[in-house]
Structures are given as structure tokens and as C-alpha cells.
Design a protein around this motif. Structure first.
Motif, short mmCIF file in Angstrom:
data_model
loop_
_atom_site.label_atom_id
_atom_site.label_comp_id
_atom_site.label_asym_id
_atom_site.label_seq_id
_atom_site.Cartn_x
_atom_site.Cartn_y
_atom_site.Cartn_z
N VAL A 1 52.26 -2.03 21.15
CA VAL A 1 50.89 -2.28 20.69
C VAL A 1 50.36 -3.59 21.26
O VAL A 1 49.24 -3.67 21.77
N LEU A 2 51.19 -4.63 21.20
CA LEU A 2 50.77 -5.94 21.71
C LEU A 2 50.60 -5.94 23.22
O LEU A 2 49.67 -6.55 23.75
N ALA A 3 51.48 -5.25 23.93
CA ALA A 3 51.37 -5.17 25.39
C ALA A 3 50.10 -4.44 25.81
O ALA A 3 49.43 -4.83 26.78
N ILE A 4 49.75 -3.38 25.09
CA ILE A 4 48.52 -2.65 25.39
C ILE A 4 47.31 -3.53 25.10
O ILE A 4 46.33 -3.53 25.86
N ALA A 5 47.38 -4.32 24.02
CA ALA A 5 46.28 -5.23 23.69
C ALA A 5 46.07 -6.24 24.82
O ALA A 5 44.92 -6.53 25.19
N VAL A 6 47.15 -6.76 25.38
CA VAL A 6 47.04 -7.70 26.49
C VAL A 6 46.45 -7.00 27.72
O VAL A 6 45.56 -7.53 28.39
N ALA A 7 46.93 -5.80 28.00
CA ALA A 7 46.45 -5.06 29.17
C ALA A 7 44.96 -4.73 29.04
O ALA A 7 44.23 -4.78 30.03
N GLN A 8 44.52 -4.41 27.85
CA GLN A 8 43.12 -4.05 27.64
C GLN A 8 42.19 -5.27 27.75
O GLN A 8 41.09 -5.15 28.27
N THR A 9 42.62 -6.39 27.21
CA THR A 9 41.74 -7.56 27.16
C THR A 9 42.01 -8.57 28.26
O THR A 9 41.20 -9.47 28.47
N ARG A 10 43.17 -8.45 28.90
CA ARG A 10 43.61 -9.41 29.92
C ARG A 10 43.58 -10.83 29.38
O ARG A 10 43.25 -11.78 30.08
N GLY A 11 43.93 -10.97 28.13
CA GLY A 11 43.93 -12.29 27.52
C GLY A 11 44.71 -12.30 26.23
O GLY A 11 45.54 -11.45 25.97
N PHE A 12 44.39 -13.26 25.42
CA PHE A 12 45.15 -13.60 24.23
C PHE A 12 44.42 -13.24 22.95
O PHE A 12 44.91 -13.46 21.87
N CYS A 13 43.19 -12.71 23.06
CA CYS A 13 42.31 -12.61 21.90
C CYS A 13 42.70 -11.53 20.91
O CYS A 13 42.31 -11.62 19.74
N TRP A 14 43.45 -10.51 21.28
CA TRP A 14 43.85 -9.48 20.32
C TRP A 14 45.32 -9.53 19.97
O TRP A 14 45.71 -9.36 18.83
#
Length: 128
Positions: free
Chosen positions: A94-107
Motif C-alpha cells: 500500500v505504501l509503495a503504491i502511494a509513493v509510486a502514485q504521488t512520487r513523493g512523501f505526502c501519502w
């Protein structure tokens, strides 16, 4: 998570009013610990790896690598063993997908912080 986890633990006899009071008293400490732990793990397990390997791997491979790494490092966590690896890996996905989607730290960081806060608070509540 507290709204679901608290009643489930209470119905299982693992949480009582004393435990909830203890969790409330320790909430500031749990929040600071969750803030530090979540930031450190996100920098180590996702952002550090992404910075080095993103030019070498595709998006799917990068997600798989960070998910696997995060899961395996939770082998000796709480819970440990295969349960820790599977839970850690699932949350790591879940966290890796959040990084991939936002390309950052915000989610990923707020998600990780919230999960750690619940885990630490429930740990205090159960131990009380």
C-alpha cells in the motif's frame, strides 16, 4: 483503525477501561514515537531505495522490491514470523503504491504514521 480495533480487542477481552486510560495518557509519547518511526522507515524502505534503483527498474519492479524488503524486515517485529512478514508486506505494498502514485512523501508517510500510532497505542493499552 482505533474505532474498529478498539471494540474488537475489547470484545476479545484484551482491552479494558484501564487500558484505554493508559493509551490516552501515553498518546503524546506514542505520537512522537510513531512520527519518528514512520519517517525513518519511509526514508529507509521507500525513498532511499527509490532514489538509487528507480533509474534501473520499472515501476512494478520497484514496488515489488520495496514491498518485499519491508515485509522481510518485519520478520522479527510484533507480530513476528510469517504473520509479521505478510502483514508488513501487505502494508508495504500500500505504501509503495502511494509513493509510486504521488512520487513523493505526502501519502505514504501520513498513512504509516497513522498505522504506527494505532499499533503503539494499542500496545500500551493491552499491556496496561
Amino acid at each position: 483503525m482505533l474505532l474498529i480495533g478498539g471494540p474488537v480487542l475489547a470484545s476479545a477481552g484484551l482491552l479494558d477501561s484501564g487500558g484505554l486510560r493508559a493509551a490516552a495518557q501515553w498518546l503524546p509519547v506514542c505520537a512522537v514515537a510513531a512520527l519518528i518511526n514512520s519517517a525513518a522507515e519511509e526514508f529507509l524502505f521507500r525513498h532511499g531505495i527509490n532514489a538509487v534503483t528507480a533509474p534501473l527498474l520499472g515501476r512494478t519492479e520497484l514496488i515489488a522490491l520495496t514491498t518485499l524488503y519491508f515485509g522481510i524486515t518485519h520478520l522479527n517485529g510484533t507480530p513476528g514470523g510469517i504473520t509479521g512478514v505478510l502483514l508488513g508486506g501487505g502494508f508495504g505494498l500500500v505504501l509503495a503504491i502511494a509513493v509510486a502514485q504521488t512520487r513523493g512523501f505526502c501519502w505514504n508517510w501520513p498513512l504509516h504514521f497513522a498505522a504506527d500510532l494505532v499499533i503503539f497505542s494499542l500496545g500500551v493499552a493491552i499491556a496496561a
